[in-house]
Design a protein around this motif. Sequence first.
Motif, short mmCIF file in Angstrom:
data_model
loop_
_atom_site.label_atom_id
_atom_site.label_comp_id
_atom_site.label_asym_id
_atom_site.label_seq_id
_atom_site.Cartn_x
_atom_site.Cartn_y
_atom_site.Cartn_z
N THR A 64 0.82 -1.21 0.00
CA THR A 64 0.00 0.00 0.00
C THR A 64 0.86 1.26 0.00
O THR A 64 2.05 1.23 0.33
CB THR A 64 -0.91 0.03 1.25
N THR A 65 0.24 2.37 -0.37
CA THR A 65 0.89 3.67 -0.29
C THR A 65 0.08 4.58 0.61
O THR A 65 -1.10 4.35 0.87
CB THR A 65 0.99 4.35 -1.67
N GLN A 66 0.71 5.63 1.09
CA GLN A 66 -0.03 6.69 1.77
C GLN A 66 -0.70 7.55 0.70
O GLN A 66 -0.57 7.30 -0.50
CB GLN A 66 0.92 7.53 2.61
N VAL A 67 -1.45 8.55 1.13
CA VAL A 67 -2.07 9.46 0.16
C VAL A 67 -0.96 10.22 -0.57
O VAL A 67 -0.14 10.89 0.07
CB VAL A 67 -3.01 10.46 0.85
N PRO A 68 -0.89 10.14 -1.91
CA PRO A 68 0.13 10.89 -2.63
C PRO A 68 -0.08 12.40 -2.49
O PRO A 68 -1.22 12.87 -2.38
CB PRO A 68 -0.07 10.45 -4.08
N ASP A 69 1.01 13.15 -2.53
CA ASP A 69 0.89 14.61 -2.43
C ASP A 69 -0.03 15.17 -3.51
O ASP A 69 -0.82 16.09 -3.26
CB ASP A 69 2.28 15.26 -2.56
N ALA A 70 0.07 14.61 -4.71
CA ALA A 70 -0.76 15.11 -5.82
C ALA A 70 -2.25 14.91 -5.53
O ALA A 70 -3.08 15.73 -5.93
CB ALA A 70 -0.38 14.42 -7.11
N VAL A 87 -11.44 20.13 7.26
CA VAL A 87 -10.92 19.29 8.34
C VAL A 87 -10.61 17.93 7.73
O VAL A 87 -11.52 17.26 7.21
CB VAL A 87 -11.91 19.14 9.51
N TYR A 88 -9.35 17.55 7.74
CA TYR A 88 -8.94 16.25 7.24
C TYR A 88 -8.75 15.30 8.42
O TYR A 88 -7.87 15.50 9.25
CB TYR A 88 -7.64 16.37 6.44
N VAL A 89 -9.60 14.28 8.51
CA VAL A 89 -9.48 13.23 9.53
C VAL A 89 -8.74 12.08 8.88
O VAL A 89 -9.27 11.38 8.01
CB VAL A 89 -10.87 12.78 10.04
N SER A 90 -7.50 11.87 9.28
CA SER A 90 -6.60 10.94 8.61
C SER A 90 -6.69 9.54 9.21
O SER A 90 -7.34 9.31 10.23
CB SER A 90 -5.16 11.44 8.75
N PHE A 99 -1.10 11.55 7.55
CA PHE A 99 -1.38 12.70 8.43
C PHE A 99 -0.31 13.78 8.27
O PHE A 99 -0.62 14.96 8.07
CB PHE A 99 -1.44 12.23 9.89
N VAL A 100 0.95 13.37 8.29
CA VAL A 100 2.06 14.32 8.17
C VAL A 100 2.10 14.93 6.77
O VAL A 100 2.25 16.15 6.61
CB VAL A 100 3.40 13.65 8.50
N ARG A 101 1.92 14.10 5.74
CA ARG A 101 1.93 14.63 4.37
C ARG A 101 0.77 15.58 4.14
O ARG A 101 0.90 16.58 3.43
CB ARG A 101 1.88 13.49 3.35
N GLY A 102 -0.37 15.28 4.73
CA GLY A 102 -1.51 16.18 4.62
C GLY A 102 -1.21 17.54 5.20
O GLY A 102 -1.59 18.58 4.63
N ILE A 118 -7.05 24.73 6.61
CA ILE A 118 -7.09 23.27 6.58
C ILE A 118 -6.50 22.79 7.90
O ILE A 118 -5.37 23.15 8.24
CB ILE A 118 -6.29 22.68 5.42
N ILE A 119 -7.26 22.02 8.64
CA ILE A 119 -6.77 21.45 9.90
C ILE A 119 -6.78 19.94 9.78
O ILE A 119 -7.81 19.33 9.42
CB ILE A 119 -7.63 21.89 11.10
N CYS A 120 -5.65 19.31 10.06
CA CYS A 120 -5.52 17.87 10.00
C CYS A 120 -5.67 17.27 11.40
O CYS A 120 -5.03 17.75 12.35
CB CYS A 120 -4.18 17.46 9.40
N VAL A 121 -6.49 16.24 11.52
CA VAL A 121 -6.77 15.59 12.81
C VAL A 121 -6.34 14.13 12.74
O VAL A 121 -6.71 13.42 11.79
CB VAL A 121 -8.28 15.67 13.15
#
Length: 299
Positions: A64-70, A87-90, A99-102, A118-121
Motif C-alpha cells: 500500500t501507499t499513503q495518500v500521494p501529495d498530488a 478538516v482532514y481526519v486521517s 497525516f504528516v503529508r496532509g 485546513i486542519i488535520c486531525v
Amino acid sequence: MNKVKVITDSCADMGKDLRDKYDMDYARMNIVWDGKEKQASCDWDLYTVKELYDAMRAGSRITTTQVPDAEFERIFTLYLEQGYDIVYVSCSSALSGSFVRGQVVAKNLLEKYPDQKIICVDPKNSCGGEAIVAIEAAKKAAQGASVEEVAAYAEEITPASMQFCTVGELTYLKRAGRVKAATAFFGNLFGIKPILISNTKGENEAVKKVKGRKNSMDELVNMLEKSLVNPKFPASEQTVFVVHADCQKDADYLAEQVKAKINPKEIYINAIGPIIGASAGPDTIALYAFGDQYAAISD
C-alpha cells in the motif's frame, strides 16, 4: 465564516452512502497488486471485495501507499476553490504517513488561499474508528460550527473511538511486520485468535487471545458491551460499525449478536477496504463504536 468540508482517506472504509449522507469526501490512497498500482477505492468500483481477498488467499502480496501529495493537492484544492475550510481526519499517524503529508501539503496550499484553513486531525485509529470520528465531525460542521470547532470536537472524541478486532489468520499480519513469525506460526497451528485494539498511540495492540473463530467473535461483542460505560455515548444513540474482509456471514452473525446484546441505534456493515485489508488479511472482522475500550480489558 466559511463552510466546513470534512475529508477522510481510503483507510476510513466508508461507503458512498455514508459519505453522501454526511456530505464528506475522501483522499485516495493506492495499492500495488502484482506489480501494478491501483487506486484504493472505498466503493470497490475497480475490483470486487472477493477478487482482492481471493488473490491474497492465493498468495498475492499486496502493498500500500499513503495518500500521494498530488492527491492531497487535488482534493484540497477542489474544496478550497468552492470556498470551504477543510478538516482532514486521517488514518492513525502510527499506521500511515498520510497525516504528516496532509499537513505539509495543506501548509503549502494555504499560501495561495490565505483566507481559508485546513486542519488535520489524527484520530489514533483507522477503518471504522477513523470513520466514526469523521462522521461526528461532519455532523458538527452541518450544525454551522467553525473549522476550529469541528477539528477541536474531533480531537475531543478521538480517545473514545474504540476498535475490537480479530483476524482470520496471523499470516498476513506477520507478512506486514505486525507480529513475529513464530507467533504467527503457533497462533495459526493452535487456532489462537488475537483480539486487537487501537491503543492510545494509534497502534494495533493485541490485548487478549481466544481459541476458535466463533469464540473470538463472541468476545468482540462481550468487550464492546463492557466498554459502553461513557454516559456521553449511550448505546441507544450510537451507530456500531461491523467491518469484514470478505466474510459476510460472520459479519451478519456479529451484527445479530450486537443487536441482541447491545441494541444500538444503528448497525452499519461494510467491507474492510484494500489498504487495511492488505495488512490484516482475509476474514478479519471488527467492531467500532465510542466508549472506553480499556474498561473491557481491565479484568
